[in-house]
Motif scaffolding. Structure first.
Motif, PDB file in Angstrom:
ATOM      1  N   LYS A 104       0.981  -1.191   0.208  1.00  0.00           N
ATOM      2  CA  LYS A 104       0.153   0.115  -0.001  1.00  0.00           C
ATOM      3  C   LYS A 104       0.828   1.099  -0.161  1.00  0.00           C
ATOM      4  O   LYS A 104       1.922   1.163   0.723  1.00  0.00           O
ATOM      5  N   GLY A 105       0.376   2.265  -0.635  1.00  0.00           N
ATOM      6  CA  GLY A 105       1.087   3.472  -0.631  1.00  0.00           C
ATOM      7  C   GLY A 105       2.076   3.625  -1.820  1.00  0.00           C
ATOM      8  O   GLY A 105       2.564   4.718  -2.345  1.00  0.00           O
ATOM      9  N   GLU A 106       2.715   2.748  -2.165  1.00  0.00           N
ATOM     10  CA  GLU A 106       3.552   2.637  -3.428  1.00  0.00           C
ATOM     11  C   GLU A 106       2.875   2.688  -4.648  1.00  0.00           C
ATOM     12  O   GLU A 106       1.813   2.254  -5.094  1.00  0.00           O
ATOM     13  N   GLU A 107       3.081   3.908  -5.429  1.00  0.00           N
ATOM     14  CA  GLU A 107       2.490   4.175  -6.577  1.00  0.00           C
ATOM     15  C   GLU A 107       3.021   3.300  -7.627  1.00  0.00           C
ATOM     16  O   GLU A 107       4.185   2.811  -7.750  1.00  0.00           O
ATOM     17  N   GLN A 108       2.284   2.889  -8.594  1.00  0.00           N
ATOM     18  CA  GLN A 108       2.451   1.836  -9.594  1.00  0.00           C
ATOM     19  C   GLN A 108       3.007   2.779 -10.726  1.00  0.00           C
ATOM     20  O   GLN A 108       2.477   3.922 -10.820  1.00  0.00           O
ATOM     21  N   LYS A 109       3.950   2.148 -11.308  1.00  0.00           N
ATOM     22  CA  LYS A 109       4.522   2.761 -12.708  1.00  0.00           C
ATOM     23  C   LYS A 109       3.832   2.731 -13.967  1.00  0.00           C
ATOM     24  O   LYS A 109       2.999   1.948 -13.837  1.00  0.00           O
ATOM     25  N   SER A 110       3.559   3.758 -14.582  1.00  0.00           N
ATOM     26  CA  SER A 110       2.991   3.854 -15.692  1.00  0.00           C
ATOM     27  C   SER A 110       3.192   2.705 -16.633  1.00  0.00           C
ATOM     28  O   SER A 110       4.429   2.422 -16.731  1.00  0.00           O
ATOM     29  N   ARG A 111       2.453   2.646 -17.589  1.00  0.00           N
ATOM     30  CA  ARG A 111       2.859   1.482 -18.573  1.00  0.00           C
ATOM     31  C   ARG A 111       3.858   1.799 -19.569  1.00  0.00           C
ATOM     32  O   ARG A 111       4.846   1.109 -19.767  1.00  0.00           O
ATOM     33  N   SER A 112       3.730   3.156 -19.841  1.00  0.00           N
ATOM     34  CA  SER A 112       5.201   3.663 -20.844  1.00  0.00           C
ATOM     35  C   SER A 112       6.308   3.654 -19.610  1.00  0.00           C
ATOM     36  O   SER A 112       7.323   3.266 -20.572  1.00  0.00           O
ATOM     37  N   THR A 113       6.300   3.966 -18.563  1.00  0.00           N
ATOM     38  CA  THR A 113       7.611   3.904 -18.007  1.00  0.00           C
ATOM     39  C   THR A 113       8.145   2.340 -17.672  1.00  0.00           C
ATOM     40  O   THR A 113       9.245   2.212 -17.786  1.00  0.00           O
ATOM     41  N   LYS A 114       7.055   1.564 -17.615  1.00  0.00           N
ATOM     42  CA  LYS A 114       7.513   0.179 -17.351  1.00  0.00           C
ATOM     43  C   LYS A 114       8.358  -0.476 -18.707  1.00  0.00           C
ATOM     44  O   LYS A 114       8.869  -0.983 -18.698  1.00  0.00           O
ATOM     45  N   GLN A 115       7.423   0.287 -19.761  1.00  0.00           N
ATOM     46  CA  GLN A 115       8.162  -0.424 -21.257  1.00  0.00           C
ATOM     47  C   GLN A 115       9.213   0.364 -21.350  1.00  0.00           C
ATOM     48  O   GLN A 115      10.290  -0.464 -21.857  1.00  0.00           O
ATOM     49  N   ASP A 116       9.522   1.469 -21.089  1.00  0.00           N
ATOM     50  CA  ASP A 116      10.921   2.358 -21.192  1.00  0.00           C
ATOM     51  C   ASP A 116      11.672   1.452 -20.309  1.00  0.00           C
ATOM     52  O   ASP A 116      13.006   0.986 -20.708  1.00  0.00           O
ATOM     53  N   HIS A 117      11.608   1.073 -19.207  1.00  0.00           N
ATOM     54  CA  HIS A 117      12.763   0.222 -18.329  1.00  0.00           C
ATOM     55  C   HIS A 117      12.846  -1.170 -18.789  1.00  0.00           C
ATOM     56  O   HIS A 117      13.794  -1.541 -18.929  1.00  0.00           O
ATOM     57  N   ILE A 118      11.696  -1.829 -19.555  1.00  0.00           N
ATOM     58  CA  ILE A 118      11.887  -3.042 -19.949  1.00  0.00           C
ATOM     59  C   ILE A 118      12.697  -2.869 -21.337  1.00  0.00           C
ATOM     60  O   ILE A 118      13.707  -3.403 -21.481  1.00  0.00           O
ATOM     61  N   PHE A 119      12.664  -1.785 -21.992  1.00  0.00           N
ATOM     62  CA  PHE A 119      13.366  -1.408 -23.252  1.00  0.00           C
ATOM     63  C   PHE A 119      14.821  -1.320 -22.939  1.00  0.00           C
ATOM     64  O   PHE A 119      15.853  -1.752 -23.587  1.00  0.00           O
ATOM     65  N   GLU A 120      15.159  -0.497 -21.674  1.00  0.00           N
ATOM     66  CA  GLU A 120      16.590  -0.143 -21.030  1.00  0.00           C
ATOM     67  C   GLU A 120      17.199  -1.570 -21.045  1.00  0.00           C
ATOM     68  O   GLU A 120      18.461  -1.790 -20.976  1.00  0.00           O
ATOM     69  N   GLU A 121      16.502  -2.452 -20.390  1.00  0.00           N
ATOM     70  CA  GLU A 121      16.977  -3.609 -19.958  1.00  0.00           C
ATOM     71  C   GLU A 121      17.445  -4.514 -21.332  1.00  0.00           C
ATOM     72  O   GLU A 121      18.534  -5.127 -21.108  1.00  0.00           O
ATOM     73  N   ILE A 122      16.725  -4.551 -22.085  1.00  0.00           N
ATOM     74  CA  ILE A 122      16.953  -5.374 -23.321  1.00  0.00           C
ATOM     75  C   ILE A 122      17.963  -4.369 -23.862  1.00  0.00           C
ATOM     76  O   ILE A 122      19.133  -5.278 -24.520  1.00  0.00           O
ATOM     77  N   LYS A 124      20.627  -3.058 -22.336  1.00  0.00           N
ATOM     78  CA  LYS A 124      21.799  -3.248 -21.520  1.00  0.00           C
ATOM     79  C   LYS A 124      22.177  -4.797 -21.945  1.00  0.00           C
ATOM     80  O   LYS A 124      23.388  -4.956 -22.210  1.00  0.00           O
ATOM     81  N   VAL A 125      21.465  -5.647 -22.052  1.00  0.00           N
ATOM     82  CA  VAL A 125      21.388  -7.029 -22.648  1.00  0.00           C
ATOM     83  C   VAL A 125      22.252  -6.993 -23.827  1.00  0.00           C
ATOM     84  O   VAL A 125      23.189  -7.724 -23.913  1.00  0.00           O
ATOM     85  N   ARG A 126      21.732  -6.463 -24.882  1.00  0.00           N
ATOM     86  CA  ARG A 126      22.331  -6.445 -26.097  1.00  0.00           C
ATOM     87  C   ARG A 126      23.756  -5.732 -25.991  1.00  0.00           C
ATOM     88  O   ARG A 126      24.491  -6.280 -26.877  1.00  0.00           O
ATOM     89  N   ARG A 127      24.022  -4.623 -25.094  1.00  0.00           N
ATOM     90  CA  ARG A 127      25.344  -4.143 -24.938  1.00  0.00           C
ATOM     91  C   ARG A 127      26.152  -4.982 -24.508  1.00  0.00           C
ATOM     92  O   ARG A 127      27.405  -5.291 -25.138  1.00  0.00           O
ATOM     93  N   ARG A 128      25.883  -5.727 -23.551  1.00  0.00           N
ATOM     94  CA  ARG A 128      26.626  -6.755 -22.895  1.00  0.00           C
ATOM     95  C   ARG A 128      26.934  -8.089 -23.827  1.00  0.00           C
ATOM     96  O   ARG A 128      28.267  -8.545 -23.916  1.00  0.00           O
ATOM     97  N   ARG A 129      26.077  -8.264 -24.628  1.00  0.00           N
ATOM     98  CA  ARG A 129      26.129  -9.330 -25.651  1.00  0.00           C
ATOM     99  C   ARG A 129      27.396  -8.902 -26.681  1.00  0.00           C
ATOM    100  O   ARG A 129      28.130  -9.663 -26.994  1.00  0.00           O
TER     101      ARG A 129
END
Length: 189
Positions: A104-122, A124-129
Motif C-alpha cells: 500500500k502507498g506505493e505508486e504503480q509505474k505507468s505502462r510507458s515507464t515500465k515499457q521504457d524500463h524493459i527497453f532499457e534492460e533489453i 543493456k543485455v544487447r550491449r553486454r552481448r
C-alpha cells in the motif's frame, strides 16, 4: 446488537462460502474469468465503429511494429524463437507475491515507464552481448597472432636447419670428389 451483527455476518460469510463452493470456482477464479469493461471505452469504440477485439488486435499490431522498429526483428522471426514476443508478459509468481503483500502507498509505474524500463534492460543485455562478442573476437585475434608468431619462429628455425643441411651436403660432395680425384676449383677452396 453486536451479537446480532456477528451472527449475521458469520451467517452471510458462510452463505457466500457455500455459494462459492457450490459453483466449483473460487472467488479469484471468478474475477479472472470476468472481463472488466469500461463504459467510456465502449462509447469511444462505438463512435469509431470498432469492437473490443478489433481494438486489441490494432494495439497488438502497434506493439509489434514498435518492437520491430526498436529492435530490428519481428515477433515471428526473432533471435529468441518466441512467437509471442509482442504480447505482454506477466510474472505470475510476482503477481501472487504482490497480492499477498498488498503493498500500500506505493505508486504503480505507468505502462510507458515500465515499457521504457524493459527497453532499457533489453538494450543493456544487447550491449553486454556485443561487448562479450567483441571480447571474444579480440581473444581470437590475439590467439591468431600468437600462433602466427610461433609459426614464423618455427619457420625461421626450419629455414636455418635446411640451410645447414644444404651446406653439409655440399661439403660432403666436395670431400667425395676430392677423394675420387674429380675435384673442382671450388672444392680446393
Amino acid at each position: 446488537k453486536k451479537k446480532r451483527k456477528r451472527s449475521s455476518s458469520s451467517s452471510s460469510s458462510s452463505e457466500s462460502s457455500s455459494e462459492s463452493s457450490d459453483g466449483g470456482e473460487s472467488e479469484e477464479e471468478q474475477k479472472e474469468t470476468k472481463k472488466v469493461v469500461n463504459k467510456r471505452l465502449l462509447e469511444k469504440l462505438s463512435a469509431r465503429g470498432e469492437t473490443l477485439e478489433e481494438r486489441e488486435e490494432r494495439r497488438a499490431q502497434r506493439r509489434a511494429a514498435r518492437i520491430t522498429s526498436k529492435f530490428g526483428y519481428t515477433a515471428e522471426e526473432n533471435p529468441f524463437n518466441d512467437p509471442n514476443l509482442h504480447e505482454a508478459f506477466s510474472w505470475k509468481k510476482r503477481e501472487d507475491k504482490a497480492k499477498k503483500d498488498e503493498l500500500k502507498g506505493e505508486e504503480q509505474k505507468s505502462r510507458s515507464t515500465k515499457q521504457d524500463h524493459i527497453f532499457e534492460e533489453i538494450e543493456k543485455v544487447r550491449r553486454r552481448r556485443d561487448e562479450r562478442e567483441q571480447h571474444f573476437e579480440e581473444m581470437e585475434r590475439i590467439k591468431g597472432e600468437e600462433s602466427r608468431m610461433k609459426e614464423l619462429e618455427n619457420y625461421d628455425e626450419w629455414a636455418r636447419k635446411e640451410e645447414e643441411f644444404h651446406l653439409q651436403q655440399q661439403r660432403q660432395r666436395s670431400a667425395i670428389r676430392l677423394v675420387e680425384g674429380r675435384e673442382k676449383p671450388i672444392d680446393v677452396l
